[in-house]
Structure formats: structure tokens, C-alpha cells
Write a protein that holds these residues in place. Structure first.
Motif, short mmCIF file in Angstrom:
data_model
loop_
_atom_site.label_atom_id
_atom_site.label_comp_id
_atom_site.label_asym_id
_atom_site.label_seq_id
_atom_site.Cartn_x
_atom_site.Cartn_y
_atom_site.Cartn_z
N GLY A 132 37.30 30.47 48.04
CA GLY A 132 36.25 30.47 47.04
C GLY A 132 35.27 31.63 47.12
N TYR A 164 36.45 37.98 46.71
CA TYR A 164 36.48 38.74 45.48
C TYR A 164 37.87 39.38 45.30
CZ TYR A 164 31.41 38.64 44.78
OH TYR A 164 30.13 38.25 44.55
N LEU A 179 34.94 37.77 40.73
CA LEU A 179 35.03 36.59 41.59
C LEU A 179 35.73 35.45 40.86
CD1 LEU A 179 34.23 35.25 44.27
CD2 LEU A 179 32.08 34.55 43.18
N LYS A 180 35.18 35.03 39.73
CA LYS A 180 35.76 33.92 38.99
C LYS A 180 35.96 34.28 37.52
CE LYS A 180 33.40 30.36 41.71
NZ LYS A 180 32.43 29.22 41.64
N ASN A 181 34.94 34.92 36.95
CA ASN A 181 34.96 35.19 35.53
C ASN A 181 35.74 36.46 35.23
OD1 ASN A 181 33.21 32.99 35.08
ND2 ASN A 181 31.46 34.28 35.61
N GLU A 231 42.24 30.45 36.03
CA GLU A 231 41.24 29.43 36.34
C GLU A 231 41.34 28.95 37.79
OE1 GLU A 231 41.01 26.49 33.31
OE2 GLU A 231 39.62 25.22 34.43
N ASP A 232 42.56 28.86 38.31
CA ASP A 232 42.73 28.43 39.70
C ASP A 232 42.56 29.58 40.69
OD1 ASP A 232 46.39 28.20 39.67
OD2 ASP A 232 45.04 29.90 39.44
N ARG A 233 42.34 30.79 40.17
CA ARG A 233 42.08 32.01 40.95
C ARG A 233 43.27 32.44 41.80
NH1 ARG A 233 38.31 32.36 44.61
NH2 ARG A 233 37.65 34.43 43.97
N SER A 250 45.71 37.26 39.16
CA SER A 250 44.87 38.03 38.26
C SER A 250 45.71 39.11 37.59
CB SER A 250 43.69 38.66 39.00
OG SER A 250 44.13 39.55 40.02
#
Lengths: 111, 110
Positions: free
Chosen positions: A29, A32, A51-53, A66-68, A71
Motif C-alpha cells: 500500500g 509508488y 500511488l493509487k490515482n 484499482e487493485d494496484r 499499471s
């Protein structure tokens, strides 16, 4: 730091969007996602990080699932000068000294 | 223009000789780094320094030495103890979260 997996090479037609994938299924979590690129025999150049967005700047867009766990780096209108090796790096936000550059993806932009 | 200068761009040395690679930055960055890159491979961290008069070993420090006497300068010495010194060497500095790289020195040992 989480390990990343990238395809060794990709082709893209000049003027088209280049979509470069990266898998980082063990990302935590507070890690980056960074992208750098290296044009032949030069030093790597920073492109974007997130990081997330999803993130966008003048060079590219970064789409993080969404689950990272993966990418995609998007170069919206690839030019011949975008031919380079693109590195996807995952780094703990406080661990500034641990940028692990794997083998990356060689993007070949063709006329 | 602010940036990182590595010199020379190409360097040739005989086996068994020590050689020093120069890295100078005018970005006023505290942290500086040395990476090694072999053909077709990614970058591997040799040494890094977060502040003047302090430096830490990276993942492949054996056969290398560094100094950080000035904020602007972070020279790397490739010693005769380095078994396979022929490689592309990259210096970087950092402010905030991003690394800024020099254009590299290609060292060939014959």
C-alpha cells in the motif's frame, strides 16, 4: 520492494498511442509506481509516478488498476524520438535510495 | 543550465589500473548515486551518498570506492579489485522523489 514484470520489447507506429504494461502483483500500500526511460547510451529520464490515482503530465499518462497490481504508461502520440527503454519501478515512499531498474521494455516507434 | 556532468564520456584503461570517474552537479542536491549498467541489463546501485562526508554501499560495491568531500562532487574510483570493470557508469542526484541522471561514462578495460 515489489518486483515488476515488463515485456522485453514492443512496437508502435509513429503518431499512435503507445501503451506500455507493467505487472507488480506484490505491491504494498505504501509503494509508488515510477516510470523512467533511457534513450540509447544516455542517462534515464524521469517520466511520471503515482500511488493509487491515475496521473497525467506533459509527457505521458499513468493508469494504475484499482487493485494496484498492474499499471500502464501511455504515450498519447508516439514520435520517433520516443524510441527508448522504458523502466517500471516500484519503490517504498520513504526508501529514496532503492530505485531498482530491471531490464525494462524496449519501445520501437516506427514510421 | 543546472544538471549533472560526467566526464569523460569514454574512458579506456589497462587491466590492473585504478581509474576515477568524475561526477559534478550544480543542482544543489544533497543525495548522489552511482549506478553500473551492463549491455542489455538494467542499472545496479554501486554507492550512494545522502550528505557530504557520508556514503553507503549499494548492491555491488566490491571493487569500487567513492568520496564526498563537496556537495557538488561524487567521484567514483574503479579499483583493480573489480573483476569485470568494463561497463557504462551513470551518476545521479536526487531532490525530493526523483532521480536526475548524468549522460554516463563508458569505461573499457583492455
Amino acid at each position: 520492494d515489489a518486483k515488476t514484470t515488463q515485456p522485453p520489447s514492443m512496437d508502435c507506429a509513429e503518431g499512435r498511442a503507445a501503451n506500455l504494461p507493467c505487472n507488480h502483483s506484490t505491491i504494498s500500500g505504501n509503494e509508488y509506481v515510477y516510470w523512467y526511460r533511457q534513450i540509447h547510451s544516455q542517462g534515464p529520464q524521469y517520466i511520471i509516478h503515482g500511488l493509487k490515482n491515475n496521473e497525467t503530465n506533459e509527457m505521458a499518462s499513468l493508469i494504475i488498476t484499482e487493485d494496484r497490481k498492474s499499471s500502464t504508461l501511455i504515450l498519447p502520440h508516439a514520435t520517433l524520438r520516443d524510441t527508448a527503454v522504458y523502466y517500471c519501478i516500484v519503490r517504498l515512499f520513504y526508501n529514496f535510495n532503492k530505485f531498482y531498474f530491471g531490464s525494462g521494455t524496449k519501445l520501437n516507434v516506427k514510421p | 543550465d543546472g544538471g549533472i556532468t560526467q566526464s569523460p564520456k569514454y574512458l579506456f584503461r589497462k587491466e590492473g589500473q585504478n581509474v576515477t570517474l568524475s561526477c559534478e552537479q550544480n543542482l544543489n542536491h544533497d543525495a548522489m548515486y552511482w549506478y553500473r549498467q551492463d549491455p542489455g541489463q538494467g542499472l545496479r546501485l554501486i554507492y550512494y551518498s545522502q550528505i557530504v562526508n557520508d556514503f553507503q554501499k549499494g548492491d555491488i560495491a566490491e571493487g569500487y570506492s567513492v568520496s564526498r568531500e563537496k556537495k557538488e562532487s561524487f567521484p567514483l574510483t574503479v579499483t583493480s579489485a573489480q573483476k569485470n570493470p568494463t561497463a557504462f557508469y551513470l551518476c545521479a542526484s536526487r531532490a525530493g522523489q526523483n532521480l536526475t541522471f548524468g549522460s554516463g561514462t563508458r569505461l573499457t578495460v583492455v
